[in-house]
Design an enzyme around this catalytic site. Structure first.
Site, mmCIF file in Angstrom:
data_model
loop_
_atom_site.group_PDB
_atom_site.id
_atom_site.type_symbol
_atom_site.label_atom_id
_atom_site.label_comp_id
_atom_site.label_asym_id
_atom_site.label_seq_id
_atom_site.Cartn_x
_atom_site.Cartn_y
_atom_site.Cartn_z
ATOM 1 N N CYS A 80 0.844 -1.188 0.000
ATOM 2 C CA CYS A 80 0.000 0.000 0.000
ATOM 3 C C CYS A 80 0.884 1.244 0.000
ATOM 4 O O CYS A 80 1.825 1.341 0.798
ATOM 5 C CB CYS A 80 -0.917 0.011 1.222
ATOM 6 S SG CYS A 80 -1.998 1.462 1.292
ATOM 7 N N CYS A 84 0.530 5.033 6.787
ATOM 8 C CA CYS A 84 -0.117 4.938 8.092
ATOM 9 C C CYS A 84 0.845 4.267 9.075
ATOM 10 O O CYS A 84 1.289 3.138 8.851
ATOM 11 C CB CYS A 84 -1.413 4.156 7.999
ATOM 12 S SG CYS A 84 -2.563 4.791 6.746
ATOM 13 N N CYS A 87 0.349 0.567 10.320
ATOM 14 C CA CYS A 87 -0.076 -0.492 9.392
ATOM 15 C C CYS A 87 1.085 -1.264 8.787
ATOM 16 O O CYS A 87 1.928 -0.702 8.082
ATOM 17 C CB CYS A 87 -0.919 0.122 8.281
ATOM 18 S SG CYS A 87 -1.632 -1.136 7.191
ATOM 19 N N CYS A 126 -16.646 -8.824 5.641
ATOM 20 C CA CYS A 126 -15.943 -7.591 5.316
ATOM 21 C C CYS A 126 -14.687 -7.921 4.518
ATOM 22 O O CYS A 126 -13.943 -8.832 4.887
ATOM 23 C CB CYS A 126 -15.567 -6.844 6.589
ATOM 24 S SG CYS A 126 -16.963 -6.552 7.704
ATOM 25 N N CYS A 158 -19.460 -5.744 3.378
ATOM 26 C CA CYS A 158 -18.776 -4.484 3.636
ATOM 27 C C CYS A 158 -17.400 -4.559 2.980
ATOM 28 O O CYS A 158 -16.770 -5.625 2.997
ATOM 29 C CB CYS A 158 -18.645 -4.244 5.138
ATOM 30 S SG CYS A 158 -17.786 -2.704 5.595
ATOM 31 N N CYS A 218 -19.455 2.675 7.695
ATOM 32 C CA CYS A 218 -18.735 2.018 8.788
ATOM 33 C C CYS A 218 -17.488 2.855 9.026
ATOM 34 O O CYS A 218 -16.609 2.931 8.162
ATOM 35 C CB CYS A 218 -18.376 0.585 8.403
ATOM 36 S SG CYS A 218 -17.377 -0.293 9.632
ATOM 37 N N ARG A 290 -18.572 -1.680 17.211
ATOM 38 C CA ARG A 290 -17.833 -2.913 16.949
ATOM 39 C C ARG A 290 -16.520 -2.940 17.727
ATOM 40 O O ARG A 290 -15.661 -2.075 17.545
ATOM 41 C CB ARG A 290 -17.537 -3.058 15.445
ATOM 42 C CG ARG A 290 -18.785 -3.120 14.603
ATOM 43 C CD ARG A 290 -18.476 -3.387 13.130
ATOM 44 N NE ARG A 290 -19.687 -3.280 12.350
ATOM 45 C CZ ARG A 290 -20.598 -4.246 12.202
ATOM 46 N NH1 ARG A 290 -20.393 -5.413 12.787
ATOM 47 N NH2 ARG A 290 -21.679 -4.056 11.487
#
Length: 349
Positions: A80, A84, A87, A126, A158, A218, A290
């Site tokens: 990616c 972040c 991550c 998801c 999702c 979400c 959640r």
């Protein structure tokens, strides 16, 4: 004779505020004008008083007492371009984390895993792809087929795919997508310490496109990244002032991964997670809160306290994208021990 001391608990045994008229669970009173100092005050309340208030709101608006099991699958892993700090899928840290890039999974493989998740009790599936933004083309077309297939299994679907154009959000809605996940992560003020490759406003713009397409939102965040209590309050304020509120609010605790900039960050206090759950429940009474990443580090008692504070969904299965999760059998036993029940899957589409 001295007047008898009044009960300090403002809620009666039915989870209702003292002197409050009966209210239908469908007649939720929601606000979208929270001030940060109000939220700080909630987060700073004595814990049992905060949980009392959250429990009252939860029992008023979620009378069925069910917990939704949501299964999460990484359908495209690693490489990616985002940076972040939490991550392991970021290409910026790949040499240190050792995470191997995996291309988009085959549609049939994804749907087979969705069927296994349904058979294990999950009602929501998801799918996450490590993209900064969706690119039109063969991969996105495959995701649309995955969405249609999951919905045909009778599960909620999702996805989280990064930023979207309006046309892409519309196509996901046409495919039958239930909800789009796009977390804010933290406060606008602390955000730059965690992410520099995408702005906070870009995240908010994606949420607007998702809403415009008629999809559920979400959206939640992560605690334990070095933020202050005011940052946590600001995150919740931003979520609580969205109109309408996100239907799903994931509350995550940082899972420190070796090789990421936050690898040495100490674990968050579990009671801070309880406070976030409780405050989210008070501010967003109809949302599904959640209990998400970081749950594996919680004791059974801490997880039950989160349920008591208003959490009514967990991510279920042996892995959350790339990090470990609780054992399935342990989760089912925990829900039963807490006196809750698993939400049934909706009927097939």
């Amino acid at each position: 004779m001295a007047e008898p001391q009044k009960n300090a608990n403002p809620f009666n045994g039915n989870g209702q505020a003292a002197g409050e008229a009966d209210e239908s669970p469908t007649e939720a009173r929601t606000r979208h004008d929270w001030a940060r100092d109000e939220v700080v005050d909630l987060l700073s309340m004595p814990l049992l008083e905060l949980v009392d208030q959250a429990r009252a709101v939860h029992r008023r608006h979620h009378v069925d007492g069910t917990v939704q099991l949501a299964s999460l699958l990484s359908i495209k892993t690693g490489a990616c371009p985002e940076d972040c700090a939490y991550c392991p899928q970021s290409a910026h840290y790949a040499k240190k984390t050792g995470l191997q890039r995996e291309e988009l999974l085959d549609v049939d493989d994804v749907l087979a895993k969705a069927q296994l998740a349904k058979d294990a009790g999950a009602s929501r599936f998801c799918m996450g792809a490590a993209w900064r933004e969706v690119k039109d083309g063969e991969d996105f077309d495959s995701v649309l087929v995955m969405v249609k297939g999951v919905r045909q299994l009778g599960m909620e679907a999702c996805v989280t795919l990064g930023m979207l154009t309006q046309a892409q959000a519309d196509r996901l809605a046409e495919a039958g997508l239930t909800a789009y996940n796009h977390n804010l992560d933290t406060s606008p003020e602390f955000y730059g310490a965690i992410v520099t490759t995408r702005t906070y406003q870009e995240r908010l713009d994606t949420l607007k496109r998702v809403r415009r397409a008629g999809l559920q939102v979400c959206c939640g965040g992560i605690i334990g990244m070095g933020e202050s209590i005011r940052d946590r309050a600001r995150l919740l304020q931003t979520l609580g002032n969205l109109d309408p509120h996100p239907e799903s609010v994931p509350v995550n605790a940082l899972v420190s991964v070796r090789g990421t900039p936050l690898e040495e960050t100490p674990p968050v206090d579990p009671l801070d997670l309880v406070r976030m759950v409780a405050t989210a429940r008070i501010m967003m009474p109809l949302s599904r809160v959640r209990l998400s990443a970081g749950r594996q580090a919680l004791t059974k008692e801490a997880q039950i306290l989160c349920f008591l504070a208003g959490a009514n969904s967990i991510f279920y299965g042996d892995k959350l994208l790339t990090t470990a999760n609780n054992e399935v059998a342990d989760d089912l036993a925990l829900i039963e021990e807490a006196g809750l029940s698993v939400q049934a899957s909706p009927s097939s589409c």
